[in-house]
Design a protein around this motif. Structure first.
Motif, PDB file in Angstrom:
ATOM      1  N   ASP B 432      21.967 -47.744  41.852  1.00  0.00           N
ATOM      2  CA  ASP B 432      20.841 -47.655  41.388  1.00  0.00           C
ATOM      3  C   ASP B 432      20.241 -46.357  41.603  1.00  0.00           C
ATOM      4  OD1 ASP B 432      20.549 -50.082  40.096  1.00  0.00           O
ATOM      5  OD2 ASP B 432      20.252 -51.027  42.324  1.00  0.00           O
ATOM      6  N   CYS B 433      20.599 -45.374  40.789  1.00  0.00           N
ATOM      7  CA  CYS B 433      20.012 -43.728  40.974  1.00  0.00           C
ATOM      8  C   CYS B 433      20.206 -43.364  39.572  1.00  0.00           C
ATOM      9  CB  CYS B 433      20.881 -43.210  41.964  1.00  0.00           C
ATOM     10  SG  CYS B 433      22.537 -42.815  41.629  1.00  0.00           S
ATOM     11  N   LEU B 451      19.238 -39.997  49.047  1.00  0.00           N
ATOM     12  CA  LEU B 451      18.884 -40.739  47.791  1.00  0.00           C
ATOM     13  C   LEU B 451      17.853 -39.921  47.195  1.00  0.00           C
ATOM     14  CD1 LEU B 451      18.020 -43.910  50.164  1.00  0.00           C
ATOM     15  CD2 LEU B 451      19.376 -43.721  48.189  1.00  0.00           C
ATOM     16  N   ALA B 456      17.196 -41.539  43.791  1.00  0.00           N
ATOM     17  CA  ALA B 456      17.031 -43.123  43.705  1.00  0.00           C
ATOM     18  C   ALA B 456      15.785 -43.215  44.270  1.00  0.00           C
ATOM     19  CB  ALA B 456      18.029 -43.675  45.083  1.00  0.00           C
ATOM     20  N   THR B 457      15.130 -44.500  43.840  1.00  0.00           N
ATOM     21  CA  THR B 457      13.592 -44.722  43.970  1.00  0.00           C
ATOM     22  C   THR B 457      13.796 -46.625  44.107  1.00  0.00           C
ATOM     23  OG1 THR B 457      13.365 -45.098  41.601  1.00  0.00           O
ATOM     24  CG2 THR B 457      12.442 -43.291  42.619  1.00  0.00           C
ATOM     25  N   THR B 459      14.711 -48.049  46.768  1.00  0.00           N
ATOM     26  CA  THR B 459      15.854 -48.403  47.224  1.00  0.00           C
ATOM     27  C   THR B 459      15.593 -49.488  48.481  1.00  0.00           C
ATOM     28  OG1 THR B 459      16.758 -46.255  46.780  1.00  0.00           O
ATOM     29  CG2 THR B 459      18.127 -47.634  48.243  1.00  0.00           C
ATOM     30  N   GLN B 460      16.345 -50.552  48.341  1.00  0.00           N
ATOM     31  CA  GLN B 460      16.585 -51.527  49.229  1.00  0.00           C
ATOM     32  C   GLN B 460      17.585 -51.571  50.221  1.00  0.00           C
ATOM     33  OE1 GLN B 460      17.035 -56.405  49.190  1.00  0.00           O
ATOM     34  NE2 GLN B 460      17.689 -55.310  47.518  1.00  0.00           N
ATOM     35  N   VAL B 462      21.549 -49.091  51.219  1.00  0.00           N
ATOM     36  CA  VAL B 462      22.895 -48.363  50.737  1.00  0.00           C
ATOM     37  C   VAL B 462      24.077 -48.957  51.552  1.00  0.00           C
ATOM     38  CG1 VAL B 462      23.702 -46.313  50.713  1.00  0.00           C
ATOM     39  CG2 VAL B 462      21.241 -46.463  50.559  1.00  0.00           C
ATOM     40  N   GLU B 474      16.370 -49.943  54.663  1.00  0.00           N
ATOM     41  CA  GLU B 474      15.161 -48.907  54.601  1.00  0.00           C
ATOM     42  C   GLU B 474      14.908 -48.304  55.889  1.00  0.00           C
ATOM     43  OE1 GLU B 474      12.092 -50.655  52.064  1.00  0.00           O
ATOM     44  OE2 GLU B 474      11.284 -48.870  51.580  1.00  0.00           O
ATOM     45  N   ILE B 494      24.272 -47.792  46.003  1.00  0.00           N
ATOM     46  CA  ILE B 494      22.722 -47.709  46.265  1.00  0.00           C
ATOM     47  C   ILE B 494      22.138 -49.085  45.697  1.00  0.00           C
ATOM     48  CG2 ILE B 494      20.435 -46.767  45.791  1.00  0.00           C
ATOM     49  CD1 ILE B 494      22.021 -43.979  45.579  1.00  0.00           C
ATOM     50  N   ASN B 496      18.687 -51.278  44.440  1.00  0.00           N
ATOM     51  CA  ASN B 496      17.203 -51.014  44.432  1.00  0.00           C
ATOM     52  C   ASN B 496      16.681 -52.518  44.851  1.00  0.00           C
ATOM     53  OD1 ASN B 496      17.076 -52.637  42.103  1.00  0.00           O
ATOM     54  ND2 ASN B 496      16.709 -50.902  40.967  1.00  0.00           N
TER      55      ASN B 496
END
Ligand code: FMN
Ligand code: SF4
Ligand code: SF4
Ligand code: FES
Lengths: 235, 627
Positions: B432-433, B451, B456-457, B459-460, B462, B474, B494, B496
Motif C-alpha cells: 500500500d503505497c 514510507l 505510504a499513508t 500505514t498499519q 511493514v 507503527e 506495506i 495500510n
C-alpha cells in the motif's frame, strides 16, 4: 586420538570422526533415533536424535563429537520435543498399530512407548497411499512410510540397485520405486536385498509370514527399544 | 508427441549438456519447454542416455513445482499468489480466466489446451498482479488483459506471437545510489583490481605456484581480498555473513586433485516481496558478472554459476547474450584482461519453482541436478560445495557491491552506511503505497523515511525481509534498516490500516507449507499443522487452545528444524499475534476448544456435484469464508 565429552553429565569417550550418537551408543547410552542406522551414512532427517550441544539443538546422528562438548539428551524438554515429532510422524501417515503385522518389531511404535506418547495429539492427515502388492515375495504398505530413506540408502549403497527413491516435495514427499510402472514387481528387488531388511516401520514386509512370531513375543515386546542393543532387527 | 519425436528432443538437449547428469534439472526443463511436459518416454530416454536410475530422474522431477510429469496443457498459466497479488485482486482475475476458458482451477481443460493454477510470489509485486504463462512473466494484469489472454489461448496463438507489451517488465527504480547509479564500464573493476597488485607479486591466483610458494600474500588476488575485507561488506542474501571472511576461507581451502574453486551467484530470490535481484540483473548484469569475476580472481576460482530462479526465465536469453559479449571482450574465458592464468567462465542454471533452493546448500544440490534438499553441515560449501569443491555462494547484490569495491576501494565503501553495516541496501517496496519499486539507500535509513519516500499513508504494518523476516508495527517505524537493527534481504511490504494482518500471516503460512522441502519431520509436518491451525481460525473454529498449539509448534520448528526455512516459518504468525492481536481475537468465536472438522464445509463437494448452493443446501453456519 581419543577424547571425551559429557552426555547428561556422564563422561563419554570418542575417537576422531565419530558422531555424538555413535560415541553414545558405544558407551551404552541410548539416544532415540529413526533415520539413523549404524551401517549407513547418517541422514539427519527425522530429528528424533536431536540433543542440545552447549545449549544449542542439533541432530546427534550427523554432529561430530568434539572434545569438551556439553551434551544434554534425556531432559524433559528434549523428550517432549521428541514426543511431538513422533506424534507428527503418526498423524502424517496411517498407522493402525493393532492391525499392523510389524507391531512389536516397529521402531516407531517402540520409540513412542519409550517417549511415553499417550495419544496422537494432532489431527490425522489420513493420506491416500495405495499398497503395492505386485511383488511375489514382498509387500509395500506405503501408509506407514516415515521417509527415513534407509531403504534408499541400503539399496543404493549396499545392493547397488537404486530400487527406492523419494519424489515429491514437502508434505507430498513420497517413496517411489525404480520402474516405469511404479510397481515393485517390475524392479530387480529381491528378499535377499539389504533394503528388504532396514525399514524401521512396516512398509517393506515379507509376504506370508506376518504373524509367525505372535504379537507379545516380539523384539520390543520383550525389552524396550532403549535396551535392545542395536537397530538391525528383522522379524 | 510421438515417442520418436520425444526421443529426438531429449537427445538434442542431452547432447547439448554434454550428457552430464549434473545438468538433469536443466535437461528436464528444456525437454519440457519442447514437449509441454516430461512424458514417461522422455524419462526412458534420459535414463538410457545419462545412465542414471529412473528413481533419480523422477525424484528430481517431482521436487520442482514447474516440472510436470503429467500433462498440464499447452498453455500453463500460474497466477502469482503473494499477499500483494491478493491485495491487487488476483483472485477475481483467476476466476475470470477460469470462467472464460471453462477450466477448473488447478485442473487441465478437457481438450488439454490449458491449465490454470497458483504459484508463489513471482517477484512482480511492484507491478502486480502477475502471472506466468509457460514460465514467462506477465505483469500488470487487469480484467481486460485477462479477457484478451483467454482469447489468445482459445485461438491457440503461440506465446511468441502474443503482444510484446504483455511481457514488458518495468525496473521501477525510484531511488538510486552507488549501485543502481554506478557509472561503470565493463572491465573497469577488473582492471582496477589488477592495478592494485604489487609489482613483485603473482598476478593471478590461478597461476600454478601461488598457494605453495607465497606465504606473504599473493599479489593481485590478495590485494583484492584485502579491499573486500576493508570494505566491511556483508552478504545481502539475508544472513549478513562477512563476505571477505567467506572468500578467504574458500581461497584457503585445500584443493583436491582435479578440483577447482567455484563461484555461485544466488539469483533464486524466492522470498515473497523481494524483487531487487531481478532489477539488478535486468539493469546492470555486467556489474553482477564483473563482481563474480572479481571474486573468482580473489579466490582463484575457474568456474562460475548463476542460479536464476525459474520465474525469471524471461531474463535468460538476455543474460546469456551479455555473457557472450563479455567473452568477446576477454572479460571471461582464458587469461582474463591479459592476466596469465586468470581463467573463469560463467554458466546460468535456471531453477524450477522451489523457494528452498535459495538456501545455499540446497542451491548447490540443485546445481548438481538433484532434489533441492539442504545439506548437513559441517562441512560448509566454502570447503565442500559444488561437486565437493570449495565454493562461495553470494547474493546478486553482494557481487554488484564487490565489483564497486574492486573499482573504488574498500575505504570508500566503508565510509557509506553505518558502522556495522557498510554500503547501501536495495529495498523492494510493494504493497500500500503510491510509488512501489526499487529504492537504494545507504544503510541506516529508517522505516519511516522509506514510507515517506514511497508515498505510504495510513500505514498499519511493514513486513521487512519477507515472511521469514519481521513484521513491524507503527510504534517501531523509527527503527532502521541495518545489521544493528533490522537486517533484510530486501523485501518491504506495506499494509495500510484496511488490511487484515491475520490474512497476511495466513498467506505466509501457506507459502511456507508449500515450500517446505519435506526433508525433516518438524518442518514437513509442522508447517502443515500450522497451516491447518491458521485455516481453522480463518473458518471461525479457533480457540485459545489453538493459540497455545501455535506457540508450541513455533518452538518445535525453531529448535528441531534442519534449515532456515523451518526456523523462520512461524515468524509471521508470532509477530502478528504479538502486534495485531485484535485480528486474531476477532476470529475467536469460541472460548472452548472446537474441532477443526466442519460438517457444512465438508458438504461443499456434494453441493458442487449437485449444482446446488441455496440456503437449504447448507447446515446452519454463522461464519465462514473462502480459502
Ligand atoms: C529458505 C532459504 C531461502 C533463501 N533464499 C535466498 C535467496 O533467494 N537469495 C539469496 O541470496 N539468499 C538466500 N538465502 C540465504 C542463502 O542461504 C545464503 O546465505 C546467501 O546466498 C549467501 O549470500 P550472501 O552472503 O551474499 O548473503 C536463503 C536462505 C534460506 C534458509
Ligand atoms: S519404506 Fe521404510 S525404510 Fe524406506 S523410507 Fe519409508 S520408512 Fe524408511
Ligand atoms: S526445515 Fe523445512 S525446508 Fe529445511 S530441510 Fe527441513 S523440511 Fe526442508
Ligand atoms: S536419527 Fe538423527 S535425524 Fe534421524
Amino acid at each position: 586420538m581419543s577424547h571425551t565429552f559429557t552426555l547428561d553429565g556422564k563422561v563419554v569417550p570418542f575417537v576422531d570422526g565419530q558422531t555424538i550418537i555413535q560415541a553414545a551408543s558405544a558407551a551404552g547410552v541410548f539416544i532415540p533415533h529413526l533415520c539413523y542406522h549404524p551401517e549407513f551414512k547418517p541422514h539427519g532427517s527425522c530429528k528424533l536424535c536431536t540433543v542440545k550441544v552447549n545449549g544449542r539443538h542439533t541432530a546427534s546422528c550427523t554432529m561430530r563429537a568434539a572434545p569438551g562438548m556439553v551434551v544434554e539428551s534425556e531432559t524433559e524438554e528434549i523428550n517432549a520435543e521428541r514426543r511431538a515429532l513422533t506424534q507428527m510422524l503418526f498423524v502424517e501417515g496411517n498407522h493402525f498399530c493393532p492391525s499392523c503385522e510389524k507391531s512389536g518389531n516397529c521402531q516407531l511404535q517402540a520409540t513412542a512407548y519409550h517417549l511415553g506418547m499417550m495419544s496422537a495429539h494432532y489431527d490425522h492427515f489420513f493420506p491416500n497411499r495405495p499398497v503395492d502388492a505386485s511383488h511375489p515375495e514382498v509387500l509395500l504398505d506405503f501408509n506407514r512410510c516415515i521417509l527415513c530413506s534407509l531403504c534408499v540408502r541400503a539399496s543404493r549403497d549396499v545392493d547397488g540397485k537404486n530400487v527406492f527413491g523419494l519424489s515429491g516435495r514437502g508434505i507430498k514427499t513420497h517413496l517411489i520405486v525404480n520402474a516405469k510402472s511404479g510397481q515393485l514387481a517390475d524392479t530387480d528387488f529381491t528378499l535377499a536385498d539389504k533394503a528388504a531388511q532396514v525399514c524401521p516401520v512396516g512398509v517393506i514386509l515379507k509376504k506370508r509370514q506376518g504373524f509367525a512370531v505372535p504379537i507379545g513375543e516380539r523384539k520390543y515386546d520383550k525389552a524396550p527399544i532403549s535396551e535392545t542393543a542395536e537397530t538391525t532387527e528383522g522379524h | 508427441m510421438h515417442a520418436e519425436a520425444v526421443a529426438g528432443v531429449v537427445d538434442r538437449v542431452i547432447n547439448r549438456y554434454r550428457r552430464d547428469p549434473t545438468c538433469m534439472l536443466q535437461i528436464l526443463r528444456e525437454v519440457q519447454e519442447a514437449c509441454d511436459w516430461v512424458p514417461p518416454e522422455a524419462i526412458d530416454r534420459m535414463q538410457a542416455m545419462l545412465g542414471v536410475p529412473r528413481t533419480k530422474i523422477e525424484g528430481v522431477a517431482g521436487f520442482y513445482s514447474f516440472i510436470y510429469t503429467e500433462p498440464r496443457g499447452k498453455y500453463r498459466v500460474l497466477f502469482s499468489d503473494n499477499i500483494t497479488d491478493r491485495m491487487q485482486g488476483n483472485r477475481a482475475l483467476m476466476e475470470r480466466l477460469c470462467n472464460n476458458l471453462w477450466v477448473e482451477r488447478g485442473k487441465v481443460s478437457e481438450d488439454g489446451l490449458v491449465s490454470v493454477g497458483k504459484t508463489a510470489c513471482t517477484g512482480l509485486c511492484d507491478q502486480g498482479p502477475g502471472m506466468l504463462v509457460n514460465n514467462y512473466a506477465i505483469a500488470g494484469l487487469s480484467l481486460e488483459r485477462i479477457d484478451e489472454i483467454a482469447e489468445l489461448i482459445r485461438n491457440k496463438v503461440p506465446l511468441a506471437d502474443w503482444p510484446p507489451a504483455y511481457f514488458k517488465i518495468e525496473d521501477n527504480i525510484r531511488r538510486a545510489d552507488i549501485l543502481l547509479n554506478a557509472d561503470f564500464k565493463p572491465g573497469e573493476a577488473l582492471l582496477a583490481a589488477r592495478a592494485r597488485a604489487p609489482s613483485d607479486g603473482l598476478n593471478s591466483s590461478n597461476m600454478r605456484s601461488w598457494r605453495e610458494g607465497l606465504p606473504s600474500g599473493i599479489g593481485g588476488p590478495g590485494a583484492t581480498l584485502d579491499e573486500i575485507k576493508r570494505s566491511g561488506l556483508r552478504g545481502r542474501g539475508g544472513a549478513g555473513f562477512t563476505t571477505g571472511l567467506k572468500w578467504e576461507a574458500c581461497r584457503n581451502a585445500q584443493l583436491k586433485a582435479g578440483h577447482q574453486r567455484v563461484v555461485v551467484c544466488n539469483a533464486d530470490e524466492g522470498e515473497p516481496g523481494t524483487f531487487k535481484d531481478r532489477v539488478l540483473l535486468s539493469k546492470c548484469p555486467d556489474l553482477v558478472f564483473e563482481g563474480m569475476t572479481v571474486a573468482a580472481y580473489a579466490i582463484g576460482a575457474t568456474r562460475g554459476f548463476v542460479y536464476l530462479r525459474g520465474e525469471y526465465r524471461y531474463l535468460l536469453d538476455h543474460l546469456n547474450a551479455v555473457l557472450a559479449n563479455r567473452r568477446r571482450q576477454n572479460l571471461l574465458g582464458k587469461d582474463i584482461c591479459g592476466l596469465p592464468g586468470a581463467d573463469f567462465d560463467i554458466e546460468i542454471h535456471v531453477g524450477a519453482g522451489a523457494y528452498v533452493c535459495g538456501e545455499e546448500s540446497a542451491l548447490i544440490e540443485s546445481l548438481e541436478g538433484k532434489r533441492g534438499t539442504p545439506r548437513n553441515r559441517p562441512p560448509f560449501p566454502v570447503t565442500n560445495g559444488y561437486l565437493d569443491q570449495p565454493t562461495i555462494v553470494n547474493n546478486v547484490e553482494t557481487f554488484a557491491a564487490a565489483a564497486m569495491i574492486a573499482l573504488k576501494g574498500g575505504e570508500w565503501y566503508a565510509g557509506i552506511g553505518t558502522k556495522q553495516s557498510a554500503g547501501t541496501k536495495i529495498i523492494s517496496v510493494s504493497g500500500d503505497c503510491e510509488r512501489p519499486g526499487i529504492y537504494e539507500y545507504p544503510f541506516g535509513v529508517s522505516i519511516r523515511q522509506v514510507l515517506e519516500d514511497c508515498g505510504a499513508t495510513d500505514t498499519q504494518a511493514v513486513q521487512v525481509s519477507g515472511p521469514s523476516g519481521i513484521c513491524v508495527a507503527e510504534d517501531e517505524f523509527d527503527r532502521i534498516i541495518g545489521f544493528e537493527d533490522i537486517p533484510t534481504a530486501g523485501a518491504f511490504t506495506i499494509f495500510n490500516k484496511s488490511r487484515d494482518m491475520f490474512e497476511v500471516a495466513r498467506n505466509y503460512v501457506h507459502f511456507f507449507q508449500h515450500e517446505s522441502c519435506g526433508f525433516c519431520t518438524p518442518c514437513r509436518v509442522g508447517t502443515s499443522l500450522l497451516k491447518n491451525l491458521m485455516d481453522k481460525l480463518h473458518y471461525g473454529s479457533g480457540s485459545p487452545y489453538d493459540f497455545a498449539e501455535i506457540e508450541k509448534l513455533n518452538q518445535l520448528l525453531q529448535s528441531m528444524s534442519h534449515c532456515g526455512l523451518g526456523h523462520t516459518a512461524c515468524n509471521p504468525v508470532l509477530d502478528t499475534i504479538a502486534k495485531f492481536r485484535p485480528a486474531y481475537d476477532r476470529r475467536m468465536m469460541q472460548q472452548d476448544f472446537t474441532p477443526a472438522f466442519d460438517l457444512d464445509r465438508e458438504l461443499s463437494a456434494a453441493r458442487q456435484m449437485t449444482g446446488r448452493d441455496d440456503a437449504g443446501a447448507h447446515l446452519a453456519t454463522e461464519h465462514g469464508g473462502q480459502s
